[in-house]
Design an enzyme around this catalytic site. Structure first.
Site, PDB file in Angstrom:
ATOM      1  CG  HIS A   1      54.504  -1.006  46.721  1.00 21.17           C
ATOM      2  ND1 HIS A   1      54.624  -1.645  46.055  1.00 21.17           N
ATOM      3  CD2 HIS A   1      54.342   0.095  46.954  1.00 21.17           C
ATOM      4  CE1 HIS A   1      54.138  -0.258  45.296  1.00 21.17           C
ATOM      5  NE2 HIS A   1      53.966   0.329  46.529  1.00 21.17           N
TER       6      HIS A   1
ATOM      7  CB  CYS B   1      50.801   0.624  46.353  1.00 21.22           C
ATOM      8  SG  CYS B   1      50.597   2.094  45.068  1.00 21.22           S
TER       9      CYS B   1
ATOM     10  CG  ASP C   1      59.635  -4.689  48.226  1.00 19.71           C
ATOM     11  OD1 ASP C   1      60.568  -3.962  47.599  1.00 19.71           O
ATOM     12  OD2 ASP C   1      58.406  -4.190  47.828  1.00 19.71           O
TER      13      ASP C   1
ATOM     14  CD  GLN D   1      59.845   2.941  50.315  1.00 24.20           C
ATOM     15  OE1 GLN D   1      60.661   3.553  50.504  1.00 24.20           O
ATOM     16  NE2 GLN D   1      58.823   2.977  49.513  1.00 24.20           N
TER      17      GLN D   1
ATOM     18  CE  LYS E   1      60.615   3.173  46.250  1.00 27.54           C
ATOM     19  NZ  LYS E   1      58.984   3.395  45.781  1.00 27.54           N
TER      20      LYS E   1
END
Ligand code: 7TS
Length: 409
Positions: free
Chosen positions: A121, A364, A198, A201, A224
């Protein structure tokens, strides 16, 4: 897991859009919130609102305690041994910027390399570009295979003597690919290279244990994972966080301020300058409680079933291209696709007319779009409240969309 029962906890899902029941298939952008989170947020403002870490009165003490108890809950939820390794930020983006700026400026020098992947991302690309430009370092990218998984065949040479950090997404927000993070971390550590994961997600969808992974940094966003917007988390190994300078300077993060210099509070406060998003951090605890009540393994199992079904019904559509792995063992609840040559934005608009909310665009991830050789994709993403019926409705509506675009009815 009883999805019908779960859905009752999410008031927004009862809503109509364009007169049709809302079919929310954009949880990768932000998840919906259960009543317990919404109520905790308003309860904070109704009964507890005060600034924290400074008041000597009861209200401020109460808010401080609630705020700090979320930190404890986060630490437990991700398997962190120490609460001081949990830094609250505004979002994943800010957490990664913190590492790139504070750790990066101290440790990355001219000629050094930063290793990323082609499926990152922008949040896990741009902060590193800023650092690389400032320090004269180079960015390298682990390529992806045609199946949308990391191509690790050249990993040994990409992790070079000059590599200082590997910054990699745990799960792709476009392809849904779940990367073999533990293996990557072990490989990087064997060469003395740090790893930032990261987890934006990943953490909403399956169990994460940062101690077991042995990552150096892990970044994610509350919004999220059923929590409010405006709250992010940076997990960092305490000895690394201790060794780097603050990111932002100001109130709350200092011990003493003199005319020419200041001293810092201990972890994690050194990295928490200014008044934080107090109410949202407090309400975030309710999101974690909700996830724990359902169980992360249950959530993962549900999403696997939904994703398997989505792949099955979408693959039947004439002219469809699905990007990313087709095996749900290495794929989360994200399905990106193109339907013949219909522009994803047109598709998004048509689906919206039927009440279906999907995402269309570059997500993104422009470097990834270039690798896939597309300008944009349509993306449906799922969560614990997504039903098989919703996925079927998406497939049916896509079929209708194709007819409409090619035959005009
Ligand atoms: N990393 C990944 C893998 C993401 O998917 C996102 C947001 C971020 C970082 C940034 O998170 P933020 O909370 O700081 O904004 N992804 C998306 C998306 O896929 N659609 O909208 C936001």
């Amino acid at each position: 897991m009883d999805v019908k029962k779960v859905r009752k906890d999410f008031p927004i899902l009862d809503q109509k859009t364009h007169g049709k029941p809302l079919v929310y298939l954009d949880s990768a952008a932000t998840s919906q919130k259960p009543t317990s989170v919404i109520e905790a947020l308003s309860l904070y403002y109704e009964t507890m609102n005060a600034n924290i870490h400074r008041g000597i009165y009861a209200l401020s003490e109460e808010a401080t305690q609630a705020f700090e108890s979320t930190r404890k809950k986060v630490a437990q939820f991700i398997g962190a041994k120490e609460e001081r390794s949990i830094v609250f930020t505004n979002n994943t983006t800010e957490a990664i910027n913190l590492v790139a700026a504070s750790w990066g400026r101290k440790n990355v020098k001219a000629g050094d390399e930063i290793l990323l992947t082609q499926m990152e991302h922008h949040s896990n690309i741009v902060p590193w570009q800023l650092l690389a430009q400032e320090q004269g370092a180079r960015l390298k990218y682990i390529p992806i295979t045609s199946e949308g998984e990391l191509d690790l065949s050249s990993l040994d040479s990409l992790l070079s003597d000059r590599t200082k950090i590997l910054a990699v997404t745990h799960m792709s927000n476009v392809l849904g690919t779940i990367n073999p993070i533990k293996k990557l971390i072990a490989k990087a550590h064997a060469k003395g290279i740090l790893v930032l994961v990261d987890g934006a997600q990943a953490i909403p969808h399956f169990k994460i244990d940062v101690t077991d992974l042995d990552c150096d940094f892990y970044a994610f966003s509350a919004h999220k994972m059923l929590g409010p917007t405006g709250v992010g988390v940076l997990y960092g190994k305490p000895h690394i966080l201790e060794s780097i300078p603050p990111f932002l300077g100001g109130g709350e993060m200092i011990l003493e301020v003199h005319e020419e210099y200041s001293t810092w509070k201990p972890l994690p406060y050194k990295f928490e300058a200014g008044t934080p998003n107090i109410g949202s951090v407090i309400a975030f605890a309710k999101a974690i409680e909700y996830l724990e009540k359902i169980g992360m393994d249950e959530i993962r199992a549900h999403e696997k079933a939904i994703t398997r079904h989505a792949l099955l019904v979408l693959q039947e559509l004439e002219g469809i291209t699905i990007f990313g792995p087709k095996d749900v063992e290495v794929k989360g609840g994200v399905v990106s696709f193109a339907l013949a040559d219909i522009h994803p934005h047109d598709l998004g608009q048509l689906l919206d007319q039927e009440g279906i909310a999907i995402r269309a665009g570059h997500h993104c991830a422009q470097p990834l779009m270039r690798v896939l050789n597309v300008a944009a994709t349509a993306r449906a993403s799922f969560y614990l409240y997504t039903t098989i019926e919703e996925v079927d409705f998406l497939a049916e509506t896509l079929k209708k969309a194709r007819r409409y675009f090619y035959r005009g009815f």
